[in-house]
Design a protein around this motif. Structure first.
Motif, PDB file in Angstrom:
ATOM      1  N   VAL A 211       0.879  -1.184   0.000  1.00  0.00           N
ATOM      2  CA  VAL A 211       0.000   0.000   0.000  1.00  0.00           C
ATOM      3  C   VAL A 211       0.908   1.224   0.000  1.00  0.00           C
ATOM      4  N   PRO A 212       0.404   2.359  -0.494  1.00  0.00           N
ATOM      5  CA  PRO A 212       1.282   3.542  -0.542  1.00  0.00           C
ATOM      6  C   PRO A 212       1.612   4.061   0.858  1.00  0.00           C
ATOM      7  N   SER A 213       2.751   4.697   0.955  1.00  0.00           N
ATOM      8  CA  SER A 213       3.143   5.411   2.168  1.00  0.00           C
ATOM      9  C   SER A 213       3.558   6.811   1.705  1.00  0.00           C
ATOM     10  N   LEU A 214       3.711   7.731   2.632  1.00  0.00           N
ATOM     11  CA  LEU A 214       4.135   9.099   2.305  1.00  0.00           C
ATOM     12  C   LEU A 214       3.191   9.793   1.320  1.00  0.00           C
ATOM     13  N   PHE A 215       2.035  10.172   1.827  1.00  0.00           N
ATOM     14  CA  PHE A 215       1.076  10.919   0.992  1.00  0.00           C
ATOM     15  C   PHE A 215       0.465  12.050   1.813  1.00  0.00           C
ATOM     16  N   THR A 216      -0.214  12.953   1.115  1.00  0.00           N
ATOM     17  CA  THR A 216      -0.838  14.092   1.787  1.00  0.00           C
ATOM     18  C   THR A 216      -2.347  13.857   1.878  1.00  0.00           C
ATOM     19  N   PHE A 217      -3.011  14.602   2.771  1.00  0.00           N
ATOM     20  CA  PHE A 217      -4.436  14.367   3.049  1.00  0.00           C
ATOM     21  C   PHE A 217      -5.310  15.362   2.278  1.00  0.00           C
ATOM     22  N   ASN A 218      -6.342  14.861   1.605  1.00  0.00           N
ATOM     23  CA  ASN A 218      -7.251  15.739   0.866  1.00  0.00           C
ATOM     24  C   ASN A 218      -8.485  16.088   1.713  1.00  0.00           C
ATOM     25  N   VAL A 219      -8.865  17.348   1.703  1.00  0.00           N
ATOM     26  CA  VAL A 219     -10.143  17.747   2.342  1.00  0.00           C
ATOM     27  C   VAL A 219     -10.936  18.542   1.294  1.00  0.00           C
ATOM     28  N   HIS A 254      -3.697  23.525  -1.855  1.00  0.00           N
ATOM     29  CA  HIS A 254      -4.985  23.776  -2.519  1.00  0.00           C
ATOM     30  C   HIS A 254      -5.865  22.528  -2.531  1.00  0.00           C
ATOM     31  N   TRP A 255      -5.355  21.395  -2.020  1.00  0.00           N
ATOM     32  CA  TRP A 255      -6.217  20.211  -1.925  1.00  0.00           C
ATOM     33  C   TRP A 255      -6.381  19.711  -0.483  1.00  0.00           C
ATOM     34  N   GLY A 256      -5.560  20.211   0.449  1.00  0.00           N
ATOM     35  CA  GLY A 256      -5.693  19.724   1.824  1.00  0.00           C
ATOM     36  C   GLY A 256      -4.481  20.047   2.665  1.00  0.00           C
ATOM     37  N   PHE A 257      -3.965  19.015   3.341  1.00  0.00           N
ATOM     38  CA  PHE A 257      -2.850  19.221   4.262  1.00  0.00           C
ATOM     39  C   PHE A 257      -1.610  18.450   3.817  1.00  0.00           C
ATOM     40  N   SER A 258      -0.472  19.113   3.921  1.00  0.00           N
ATOM     41  CA  SER A 258       0.807  18.488   3.570  1.00  0.00           C
ATOM     42  C   SER A 258       1.832  18.930   4.620  1.00  0.00           C
ATOM     43  N   GLY A 259       3.101  18.718   4.308  1.00  0.00           N
ATOM     44  CA  GLY A 259       4.155  19.092   5.258  1.00  0.00           C
ATOM     45  C   GLY A 259       4.619  17.874   6.039  1.00  0.00           C
ATOM     46  N   PRO A 260       5.793  17.979   6.689  1.00  0.00           N
ATOM     47  CA  PRO A 260       6.386  16.830   7.376  1.00  0.00           C
ATOM     48  C   PRO A 260       5.456  16.126   8.360  1.00  0.00           C
ATOM     49  N   ASP A 279     -10.701   7.477   3.922  1.00  0.00           N
ATOM     50  CA  ASP A 279     -11.846   8.260   4.373  1.00  0.00           C
ATOM     51  C   ASP A 279     -11.814   8.219   5.907  1.00  0.00           C
ATOM     52  N   PHE A 280     -11.355   9.295   6.521  1.00  0.00           N
ATOM     53  CA  PHE A 280     -11.154   9.268   7.978  1.00  0.00           C
ATOM     54  C   PHE A 280     -11.200  10.690   8.540  1.00  0.00           C
ATOM     55  N   THR A 281     -11.232  10.765   9.869  1.00  0.00           N
ATOM     56  CA  THR A 281     -11.331  12.081  10.525  1.00  0.00           C
ATOM     57  C   THR A 281     -10.030  12.385  11.258  1.00  0.00           C
ATOM     58  N   ILE A 282      -9.591  13.637  11.143  1.00  0.00           N
ATOM     59  CA  ILE A 282      -8.389  14.047  11.903  1.00  0.00           C
ATOM     60  C   ILE A 282      -8.748  15.210  12.822  1.00  0.00           C
ATOM     61  N   LEU A 283      -7.972  15.319  13.896  1.00  0.00           N
ATOM     62  CA  LEU A 283      -8.078  16.481  14.778  1.00  0.00           C
ATOM     63  C   LEU A 283      -6.740  17.201  14.719  1.00  0.00           C
ATOM     64  N   ILE A 284      -6.789  18.477  14.386  1.00  0.00           N
ATOM     65  CA  ILE A 284      -5.533  19.246  14.343  1.00  0.00           C
ATOM     66  C   ILE A 284      -5.480  20.171  15.546  1.00  0.00           C
ATOM     67  N   ASN A 285      -4.383  20.096  16.266  1.00  0.00           N
ATOM     68  CA  ASN A 285      -4.106  21.056  17.326  1.00  0.00           C
ATOM     69  C   ASN A 285      -3.117  22.067  16.735  1.00  0.00           C
ATOM     70  N   TRP A 286      -3.606  23.298  16.521  1.00  0.00           N
ATOM     71  CA  TRP A 286      -2.767  24.311  15.866  1.00  0.00           C
ATOM     72  C   TRP A 286      -1.738  24.890  16.837  1.00  0.00           C
ATOM     73  N   GLU A 358     -11.545  19.711  13.837  1.00  0.00           N
ATOM     74  CA  GLU A 358     -11.887  18.435  13.177  1.00  0.00           C
ATOM     75  C   GLU A 358     -12.033  18.597  11.661  1.00  0.00           C
ATOM     76  N   PHE A 359     -11.453  17.658  10.928  1.00  0.00           N
ATOM     77  CA  PHE A 359     -11.580  17.658   9.463  1.00  0.00           C
ATOM     78  C   PHE A 359     -11.877  16.252   8.984  1.00  0.00           C
ATOM     79  N   GLN A 360     -12.742  16.163   7.989  1.00  0.00           N
ATOM     80  CA  GLN A 360     -13.030  14.877   7.367  1.00  0.00           C
ATOM     81  C   GLN A 360     -12.116  14.751   6.144  1.00  0.00           C
ATOM     82  N   VAL A 361     -11.206  13.791   6.186  1.00  0.00           N
ATOM     83  CA  VAL A 361     -10.288  13.592   5.045  1.00  0.00           C
ATOM     84  C   VAL A 361     -10.938  12.627   4.076  1.00  0.00           C
TER      85      VAL A 361
END
Ligand SMILES: Cc1cc2nc3c(=O)[nH]c(=O)nc-3n(C[C@H](O)[C@H](O)[C@H](O)COP(=O)(O)OP(=O)(O)OC[C@H]3O[C@@H](n4cnc5c(N)ncnc54)[C@H](O)[C@@H]3O)c2cc1C
Length: 430
Positions: A211-219, A254-260, A279-286, A358-361
């Motif tokens: 399965v792929p590894s190292l990808f960014t999340f789309n929202v 422009h499609w979601g979240f990236s970065g290390p 298809d999953f939910t994330i919680l971001i603590n800024w 909360e974000f739905q990816v």
């Protein structure tokens, strides 16, 4: 990258003396002309000159990934010298690598290249590159070793089947030729599809599904996308319903979240997220120095301190101003509103958004810079101290074909060097 025409060598030459020598020699075929294959080939040939070593590469180019990696600079390894710490950078293979790194680790990589005139320099984040800043230096070094120790390369030769008789291996190529070998090292890299592993399953090895590894999340279509280009120095991301989380720099694209922080999390969560069909939910603590509870405790002091100031113009947290304005809009805090005037409802919502947004990816985008596959030959079937198959004598594995993968930063090449070197050492001793 080096390319060449087909130079297939099969069996002894017509030269009588050479013929006798070659007949007496043991032959190692390395399948795959990538980092792991080259490291195995040149070290085996150097450590035991009696072994005839041939690299068989399906393409007409070798070392392609070394060439393009990290903007053609080649992130050779990482300045991490504690094995316990080092193995944590590998979402898959930690226990296996603990043993392998005992024999050949990052320091050995640095020394190996240094001894051959290639100095590696360390960047602020720990990544190590040739001081020349070009991957060609690494390719030139490996090619020099190849020539020095008489390793031959057969280009445009794909191995499609392996058979073992009592004494030798017989490798069938895509052009229906049979190559015999006493030892083989399979260093063919990772394959993204299960079907591509079939030729290896036929030699009784089991595969962890790739399965792929190292990808960014789309929202998709989320209003946060209007903040495209905003980066947060250190955020914490958690995948709900799991214990998986990571922290570090985060970038809104422009499609979601990236970065290390996201890429690392995608690596550690690769299997779980594939099962969830991305298809999953994330919680971001800024503001990761706080959690909801500690921020609530601190809130009264912040509010008192800035009571007379407008909330929009007084941002007491380490978040970029565009993000701050966006969060205040979501809480419907007006431009003129002062800290003292924030309602309880607004306060609760802002605390929640700052610490657990909360974000739905839905979906992923593959990170092209350092793509790596999770999955491969099951590690329980390979001896970590030698890279020899536990199922078939004189069969070795090296590199990404194993179910080992690291996060970004030079860890995947380190696995290639370590496993290639260990296979070489073991074959040379046999
Ligand atoms: C664009 C990109 C950038 C990267 N940057 C970095 C980085 O900076 N740092 C880092 O640590 N990692 C990086 N990686 C990951 C790293 O390149 C790989 O983990 C590493 O190259 C794996 O080495 P390998 O020799 O096992 O496999 P590969 O490099 O994939 O080599 C395998 C070779 O085997 C050949 N082959 C496959 N099947 C057969 C067959 N049946 N017969 C004959 N030949 C065959 C292939 O053509 C290929 O040449 C990057 C990956 C990519 C794609």
């Amino acid at each position: 990258m080096v390319s060449g025409k087909f130079t297939f060598f099969h069996g002894p030459t017509s030269n009588g003396n050479l013929h006798d020598n070659i007949m007496a020699q043991k032959k190692l075929i390395v399948i795959g002309g990538g980092a792991a294959g080259f490291f195995c080939a040149v070290n085996a040939a150097r450590l035991n000159p009696k072994i005839e070593v041939v690299i068989v590469e399906k393409n007409n180019k070798i070392l392609s990934k070394v060439s393009v990696s990290c903007g053609c600079r080649c992130n050779v390894t990482h300045s991490c010298f504690d094995i316990q710490e080092l193995v944590k950078k590998y979402p898959r293979g930690q226990n296996f690598l603990k043993k392998s790194f005992h024999w050949f680790n990052t320091q050995h990589t640095i020394d190996w290249f240094e001894e051959r005139g290639v100095t590696l320099a360390t960047e602020a984040d720990g990544r190590m590159f040739p001081i020349t800043n070009t991957s060609q230096t690494i390719i030139d070094c490996l090619m020099k070793e190849t020539n020095k120790y008489g390793v031959r390369i057969n280009y445009s030769t794909e191995i499609i089947e392996i058979k073992k008789t009592d004494s030798v291996f017989e490798l069938l190529t895509n052009s229906n030729q049979v190559i015999q070998a006493d030892f083989i090292c399979i260093a063919c890299g990772g394959y993204p599809k299960s079907t591509q592993f079939e030729w290896l399953q036929k030699i009784d090895h089991h595969i962890e599904t790739p399965v792929p590894s190292l990808f960014t999340f789309n929202v998709p279509q989320h209003p946060i996308l209007q903040l495209m280009g905003v980066s947060v120095e250190s955020a914490h991301i958690k995948i709900t319903g799991t214990k998986l989380s990571n922290e570090g720099p985060l970038l809104i694209t422009h499609w979601g979240f990236s970065g290390p922080a996201v890429l690392k999390l995608s690596a550690y969560a690769a299997r779980v997220l594939a099962e969830k069909n991305y298809d999953f939910t994330i919680l971001i603590n800024w503001i990761k120095d706080y959690n909801e509870h500690s921020l609530r405790d601190e809130w009264i002091h912040i509010r008192e301190k800035f009571a007379a100031q407008k909330v929009h113009s007084k941002n007491p947290f380490q978040v970029p101003n565009r993000l701050w304005q966006f969060l205040l809009q979501l809480c419907e805090i007006q431009e003129q509103q002062r800290w003292a005037d924030i309602t309880v409802k607004q306060q609760n919502q802002l605390i929640r958004l700052l610490t657990a947004h909360e974000f739905q990816v839905k979906g992923k985008t593959t990170f092209k810079e350092e793509f790596v596959t999770c999955g491969g030959i099951q590690l329980s079937e390979v001896e970590a101290n030698t890279m020899q198959s536990k199922k078939m004598q004189n069969l070795f594995f090296a590199g990404e074909i194993l179910d080992v993968d690291g996060i970004t930063g030079g860890f995947n090449f380190q696995n290639a060097w370590t496993s290639g070197w260990l296979a070489a050492k073991s074959i040379a001793a046999l």
